[in-house]
Design an enzyme around this catalytic site. Structure first.
Site, short mmCIF file in Angstrom:
data_model
loop_
_atom_site.label_atom_id
_atom_site.label_comp_id
_atom_site.label_asym_id
_atom_site.label_seq_id
_atom_site.Cartn_x
_atom_site.Cartn_y
_atom_site.Cartn_z
N ARG A 76 48.44 21.46 56.34
CA ARG A 76 48.25 21.95 54.97
C ARG A 76 47.65 23.35 54.88
NH1 ARG A 76 46.35 16.64 54.30
NH2 ARG A 76 48.00 15.28 53.48
N LYS A 97 53.68 35.82 50.04
CA LYS A 97 54.88 35.02 49.78
C LYS A 97 55.51 34.65 51.11
CE LYS A 97 56.86 36.60 45.42
NZ LYS A 97 58.15 37.12 44.91
N GLU A 104 63.03 49.55 50.04
CA GLU A 104 61.88 48.92 49.39
C GLU A 104 60.80 49.95 49.08
OE1 GLU A 104 61.83 45.67 48.44
OE2 GLU A 104 62.87 44.44 49.93
N LYS A 138 51.33 47.51 46.16
CA LYS A 138 51.55 46.06 46.20
C LYS A 138 50.22 45.32 46.10
CE LYS A 138 54.13 42.31 47.98
NZ LYS A 138 55.26 41.86 48.81
N GLU A 166 52.76 35.42 40.74
CA GLU A 166 53.93 35.91 40.01
C GLU A 166 54.13 35.21 38.66
OE1 GLU A 166 57.18 37.06 42.57
OE2 GLU A 166 58.62 36.53 41.04
N ARG A 218 53.85 40.72 38.72
CA ARG A 218 54.39 40.73 40.08
C ARG A 218 55.91 40.64 40.09
NH1 ARG A 218 52.19 37.61 45.58
NH2 ARG A 218 53.75 38.57 46.93
N ASN A 265 60.44 42.58 41.98
CA ASN A 265 61.78 42.07 42.26
C ASN A 265 62.87 42.98 41.70
OD1 ASN A 265 60.81 39.75 43.58
ND2 ASN A 265 60.38 38.82 41.60
N HIS A 291 66.37 42.79 42.99
CA HIS A 291 66.46 41.63 43.88
C HIS A 291 67.35 40.51 43.38
CE1 HIS A 291 63.43 43.64 46.23
NE2 HIS A 291 63.38 42.65 47.10
N HIS A 300 69.83 39.55 46.06
CA HIS A 300 69.89 38.21 46.65
C HIS A 300 71.27 37.59 46.46
CE1 HIS A 300 65.23 37.53 46.48
NE2 HIS A 300 65.60 38.28 47.50
N HIS A 348 68.84 42.91 53.94
CA HIS A 348 68.09 42.70 52.71
C HIS A 348 67.82 44.02 51.97
CE1 HIS A 348 65.29 41.08 49.81
NE2 HIS A 348 64.41 41.99 50.20
P1 NAD Z 1 64.08 41.32 60.15
O1 NAD Z 1 62.84 40.58 60.32
O2 NAD Z 1 65.37 40.63 60.36
O3 NAD Z 1 64.03 42.59 61.14
C1 NAD Z 1 65.11 43.46 61.19
C2 NAD Z 1 65.68 43.60 62.61
O4 NAD Z 1 64.89 44.51 63.36
C3 NAD Z 1 65.73 42.34 63.42
O5 NAD Z 1 66.92 42.34 64.20
C4 NAD Z 1 64.53 42.46 64.34
O6 NAD Z 1 64.71 41.74 65.53
C5 NAD Z 1 64.48 43.93 64.60
N1 NAD Z 1 63.17 44.50 64.87
C6 NAD Z 1 62.02 44.23 64.23
N2 NAD Z 1 61.06 45.06 64.61
C7 NAD Z 1 61.59 45.88 65.54
C8 NAD Z 1 61.08 46.97 66.29
N3 NAD Z 1 59.85 47.42 66.11
N4 NAD Z 1 61.90 47.56 67.18
C9 NAD Z 1 63.19 47.15 67.32
N5 NAD Z 1 63.73 46.15 66.61
C10 NAD Z 1 62.93 45.52 65.72
O7 NAD Z 1 64.21 42.00 58.72
P2 NAD Z 1 63.19 42.77 57.75
O8 NAD Z 1 64.02 43.78 57.09
O9 NAD Z 1 61.97 43.18 58.43
O10 NAD Z 1 62.78 41.65 56.70
C11 NAD Z 1 63.71 41.10 55.81
C12 NAD Z 1 63.20 39.78 55.31
O11 NAD Z 1 61.98 39.97 54.62
C13 NAD Z 1 64.13 39.08 54.35
O12 NAD Z 1 64.25 37.73 54.72
C14 NAD Z 1 63.43 39.18 53.02
O13 NAD Z 1 63.73 38.12 52.17
C15 NAD Z 1 62.00 39.17 53.45
N6 NAD Z 1 61.08 39.76 52.47
C16 NAD Z 1 59.98 39.05 52.13
C17 NAD Z 1 59.05 39.57 51.25
C18 NAD Z 1 57.80 38.80 50.93
O14 NAD Z 1 57.08 39.19 50.01
N7 NAD Z 1 57.50 37.76 51.65
C19 NAD Z 1 59.25 40.84 50.71
C20 NAD Z 1 60.38 41.55 51.07
C21 NAD Z 1 61.28 41.00 51.97
ZN ZN Z 2 62.74 42.74 49.11
#
Ligand code: NAD
Ligand code: ZN
Length: 358
Positions: free
Chosen positions: A120, A142, A184, A226, A236, A240, A244, A247, A251, A264
């Site tokens: 939990r 999130k 972003e 943020k 949210e 907040r 989005n 988004h 999405h 993304h």
């Molecule tokens: P990701 O985690 O897939 O990373 C992108 C790619 O880069 C992957 O192939 C990874 O292996 C590679 N990588 C990561 N760091 C590296 C580095 N330093 N050197 C070389 N390669 C590297 O994608 P992302 O763009 O980081 O994140 C996207 C995700 O985040 C989505 O699922 C989205 O929904 C989520 N997201 C969440 C929030 C939140 O508030 N929780 C906000 C925005 C996005």
């Molecule tokens: Zn995003």
């Protein structure tokens, strides 16, 4: 200067965001984040070869398990979540376990959700290694996994106890991923900070060239933005939602493409352009601002139009399923122009289909 220190304050809870080069090479600072006996480090196969060793070295003396996942959005699943639960069970993890997310937003969202659910809720530390994770997903609590039906449909609010963004990790990030992160970054300027938007127009080349001071400043400004919004609206209920921007469209694109098409950040770039165009069509935003937004995104190497082969009705159906919908009625983040987003209910299907069809 590449060092910045910020804080997220949530009532009487608070946690630090540290931004700088070489943070992962400070064993003392890392070790201090793991208060209990057990730690689980979650990462992916692209990140592990570069950055796992210093994290493991810093945690020597603790009972550390690592879990190295395949990369990409297609892995942010319930099946992977179940695997992580099995790893935690297998290592005899207790309530004083710390889960560390070393990677991008996929690793961060999955690790965070695992930390939220294990017994939990256990301690959780974000070590973001993508620009997108540093400016967005690592901050704010999130966490989620995707379902085939929609993004982030299973998740929880669970705040990290610290965010350590080592900007040196961006040196190995592929260009396409860097640009996706910049989408972003632009989002923060577009939705709430016209001065930052102008700064980005000025710094676009420096950012694409990965100039360390420019990158660190962009990350710090996004995190500050943020942190302020999350402090006012952790779960949210209102403000907040503005984060989005782009988004609901984005999405829908990602889901419709089966999470294997646009990244993304790329989908969010297209989504922001569509939201801006819709806002202009509705007379809520000036057309020149919409053009300025698209121009900056395009300079940053981001897509600004829908990829071919996506049917407008299918996208609209996906948008209805997005979490922002309230009992079936679409709720959209629209735009009043550079620096000002707003939440709008009751936009007609016809208006949305018109921008999806253009
Ligand atoms: P990701 O985690 O897939 O990373 C992108 C790619 O880069 C992957 O192939 C990874 O292996 C590679 N990588 C990561 N760091 C590296 C580095 N330093 N050197 C070389 N390669 C590297 O994608 P992302 O763009 O980081 O994140 C996207 C995700 O985040 C989505 O699922 C989205 O929904 C989520 N997201 C969440 C929030 C939140 O508030 N929780 C906000 C925005 C996005
Ligand atoms: Zn995003």
């Amino acid at each position: 200067n590449t060092q910045h220190e910020l804080e997220v304050a949530l009532g009487d809870r608070r946690y630090p965001i540290r931004i700088g080069r070489g943070l992962l090479d400070q064993p003392g600072a890392l070790a201090a984040l793991v208060t209990g006996r057990h730690a689980l480090v979650l990462t992916d196969v692209n990140v592990a070869p570069h950055y796992l060793a210093p994290v493991q070295a810093a945690l020597r003396g603790k009972q550390v398990q690592t879990c190295v996942l395949p990369p990409g959005e297609q892995e942010k699943t319930l099946a992977r979540f179940a695997e992580v639960m099995a790893v935690l069970a297998g290592m005899g993890a207790s309530r004083d376990t710390t889960v560390l997310a070393l990677g991008g937003g996929v690793v961060g969202d999955l690790a965070g959700f695992a930390a939220a659910c294990w017994m939990r809720g256990v301690r959780f530390v974000q070590l973001p290694t993508t620009l997108l994770a540093m400016v967005d997903s690592a901050v704010g609590g999130k966490t989620a996994v995707d379902l085939p039906q929609g993004k982030n449909l299973v998740g929880a609010f669970h705040q990290p106890s610290a965010v350590l963004a080592d900007v040196a990790t961006l040196d190995t990030l592929p260009d396409r991923e860097l640009r996706a992160g910049l989408a972003e970054v632009v989002k923060y300027g577009a939705l709430g900070d016209a001065g930052f938007f102008a700064w980005l127009e000025d710094q676009a080349e420096a950012l694409l060239a990965r100039e360390p001071a420019a990158l660190a400043e962009a990350i710090a400004r996004c995190c500050a933005h943020k942190a302020a919004i999350v402090a006012r609206d952790e779960t949210e209920q209102g403000e907040r939602m503005l984060l989005n921007l782009g988004h609901t469209f984005g999405h829908a694109i990602e889901t419709e493409q089966g999470y294997g098409g646009l990244l993304h950040g790329e989908a969010v770039a297209v989504g922001m352009v569509l939201a801006a165009r819709l806002s202009a069509e509705l007379g809520r935003a000036p057309w020149p601002d919409a053009a300025r937004l698209a121009a900056l995104l395009e300079r940053l190497g981001l897509p600004v139009a829908l990829p071919p082969g996506l049917a407008p009705d299918a996208l609209l159906d996906r948008m209805r399923l997005d979490k922002k919908a309230v009992s079936g009625a679409l709720r959209l983040v629209l735009w009043r122009g550079i620096g000002q987003a707003e939440v709008v209910d009751g936009v007609t299907d016809e208006a949305i289909l018109a921008v999806l069809d253009a």
